[in-house]
Design a protein around this motif. Structure first.
Motif, PDB file in Angstrom:
ATOM      1  N   UNK A   1       0.830  -1.217   0.000  1.00 26.34           N
ATOM      2  CA  UNK A   1       0.000   0.000   0.000  1.00 26.34           C
ATOM      3  C   UNK A   1       0.860   1.260   0.000  1.00 26.34           C
ATOM      4  N   UNK A   2       1.942   1.243   0.758  1.00 26.90           N
ATOM      5  CA  UNK A   2       2.837   2.392   0.816  1.00 26.90           C
ATOM      6  C   UNK A   2       3.491   2.633  -0.537  1.00 26.90           C
ATOM      7  N   UNK A   3       3.954   1.562  -1.192  1.00 30.35           N
ATOM      8  CA  UNK A   3       4.599   1.697  -2.505  1.00 30.35           C
ATOM      9  C   UNK A   3       3.610   2.208  -3.550  1.00 30.35           C
ATOM     10  N   UNK A   4       2.378   1.712  -3.502  1.00 31.66           N
ATOM     11  CA  UNK A   4       1.355   2.176  -4.454  1.00 31.66           C
ATOM     12  C   UNK A   4       1.043   3.646  -4.214  1.00 31.66           C
ATOM     13  N   UNK A   5       0.947   4.051  -2.956  1.00 30.55           N
ATOM     14  CA  UNK A   5       0.664   5.449  -2.633  1.00 30.55           C
ATOM     15  C   UNK A   5       1.797   6.372  -3.080  1.00 30.55           C
ATOM     16  N   UNK A   6       3.032   5.873  -3.059  1.00 29.80           N
ATOM     17  CA  UNK A   6       4.191   6.683  -3.433  1.00 29.80           C
ATOM     18  C   UNK A   6       4.520   6.629  -4.922  1.00 29.80           C
ATOM     19  N   UNK A   7       3.860   5.753  -5.659  1.00 28.54           N
ATOM     20  CA  UNK A   7       4.152   5.598  -7.086  1.00 28.54           C
ATOM     21  C   UNK A   7       3.147   6.337  -7.950  1.00 28.54           C
ATOM     22  N   UNK A   8       3.627   7.227  -8.792  1.00 29.79           N
ATOM     23  CA  UNK A   8       2.754   7.968  -9.695  1.00 29.79           C
ATOM     24  C   UNK A   8       2.096   7.009 -10.670  1.00 29.79           C
ATOM     25  N   UNK A   9       0.782   6.955 -10.647  1.00 31.84           N
ATOM     26  CA  UNK A   9      -0.026   6.112 -11.533  1.00 31.84           C
ATOM     27  C   UNK A   9       0.266   4.619 -11.394  1.00 31.84           C
TER      28      UNK A   9
ATOM     29  N   UNK B   1      -2.979   2.510 -11.231  1.00 29.98           N
ATOM     30  CA  UNK B   1      -3.613   2.345 -12.547  1.00 29.98           C
ATOM     31  C   UNK B   1      -2.888   1.255 -13.333  1.00 29.98           C
ATOM     32  N   UNK B   2      -1.562   1.291 -13.323  1.00 32.18           N
ATOM     33  CA  UNK B   2      -0.761   0.287 -14.024  1.00 32.18           C
ATOM     34  C   UNK B   2      -1.046  -1.111 -13.483  1.00 32.18           C
ATOM     35  N   UNK B   3      -1.071  -1.260 -12.160  1.00 32.22           N
ATOM     36  CA  UNK B   3      -1.289  -2.566 -11.547  1.00 32.22           C
ATOM     37  C   UNK B   3      -2.690  -3.103 -11.819  1.00 32.22           C
ATOM     38  N   UNK B   4      -3.649  -2.221 -12.020  1.00 35.88           N
ATOM     39  CA  UNK B   4      -5.026  -2.664 -12.262  1.00 35.88           C
ATOM     40  C   UNK B   4      -5.213  -3.282 -13.644  1.00 35.88           C
ATOM     41  N   UNK B   5      -4.236  -3.172 -14.516  1.00 34.67           N
ATOM     42  CA  UNK B   5      -4.331  -3.689 -15.886  1.00 34.67           C
ATOM     43  C   UNK B   5      -3.947  -5.162 -16.010  1.00 34.67           C
ATOM     44  N   UNK B   6      -3.416  -5.777 -14.964  1.00 30.24           N
ATOM     45  CA  UNK B   6      -2.974  -7.162 -15.044  1.00 30.24           C
ATOM     46  C   UNK B   6      -4.159  -8.113 -14.919  1.00 30.24           C
ATOM     47  N   UNK B   7      -4.175  -9.130 -15.783  1.00 32.43           N
ATOM     48  CA  UNK B   7      -5.195 -10.173 -15.714  1.00 32.43           C
ATOM     49  C   UNK B   7      -4.619 -11.485 -16.225  1.00 32.43           C
ATOM     50  N   UNK B   8      -5.282 -12.579 -15.844  1.00 30.01           N
ATOM     51  CA  UNK B   8      -4.835 -13.902 -16.272  1.00 30.01           C
ATOM     52  C   UNK B   8      -5.234 -14.149 -17.723  1.00 30.01           C
ATOM     53  N   UNK B   9      -4.819 -15.290 -18.248  1.00 30.15           N
ATOM     54  CA  UNK B   9      -5.167 -15.666 -19.616  1.00 30.15           C
ATOM     55  C   UNK B   9      -6.684 -15.839 -19.786  1.00 30.15           C
ATOM     56  N   UNK B  10      -7.388 -15.994 -18.669  1.00 27.67           N
ATOM     57  CA  UNK B  10      -8.842 -16.171 -18.697  1.00 27.67           C
ATOM     58  C   UNK B  10      -9.597 -14.894 -18.334  1.00 27.67           C
ATOM     59  N   UNK B  11      -8.882 -13.797 -18.247  1.00 27.22           N
ATOM     60  CA  UNK B  11      -9.507 -12.511 -17.972  1.00 27.22           C
ATOM     61  C   UNK B  11      -9.777 -12.214 -16.505  1.00 27.22           C
ATOM     62  N   UNK B  12      -9.229 -13.014 -15.601  1.00 26.80           N
ATOM     63  CA  UNK B  12      -9.398 -12.789 -14.166  1.00 26.80           C
ATOM     64  C   UNK B  12      -8.386 -11.747 -13.714  1.00 26.80           C
ATOM     65  N   UNK B  13      -8.857 -10.734 -12.986  1.00 20.04           N
ATOM     66  CA  UNK B  13      -7.990  -9.659 -12.507  1.00 20.04           C
ATOM     67  C   UNK B  13      -6.944 -10.196 -11.546  1.00 20.04           C
TER      68      UNK B  13
END
Length: 68
Positions: free
Chosen positions: A37-45, A48-60
């Protein structure tokens, strides 16, 4: 003591649901860790970048992070 953590890398192939692998200055952490949580809060965007990851079956996915 509160530390500000910075993401050094994203590790989508490592699932760190349990505790971290690392120490006081460097760690691999999953999304359930306060350092994540600290790293995400300190990282610009980073959230948003991390929210784009999903499995081969479309699972977040929420990839692990290498933090310092």
């Amino acid at each position: 003591m509160t530390n500000e953590w910075t993401a050094l890398g994203v590790l989508p192939n490592i699932n760190m649901e349990a505790s971290c692998f690392g120490g006081e200055y460097l760690a691999v952490v999953g999304e359930n860790d306060d350092r994540y949580d600290s790293a995400v809060a300190n990282g610009t965007d980073l959230d948003i970048f991390l929210s784009k990851f999903e499995s081969a079956h479309g699972v977040r996915l929420r990839p692990s992070l290498l933090v310092k």
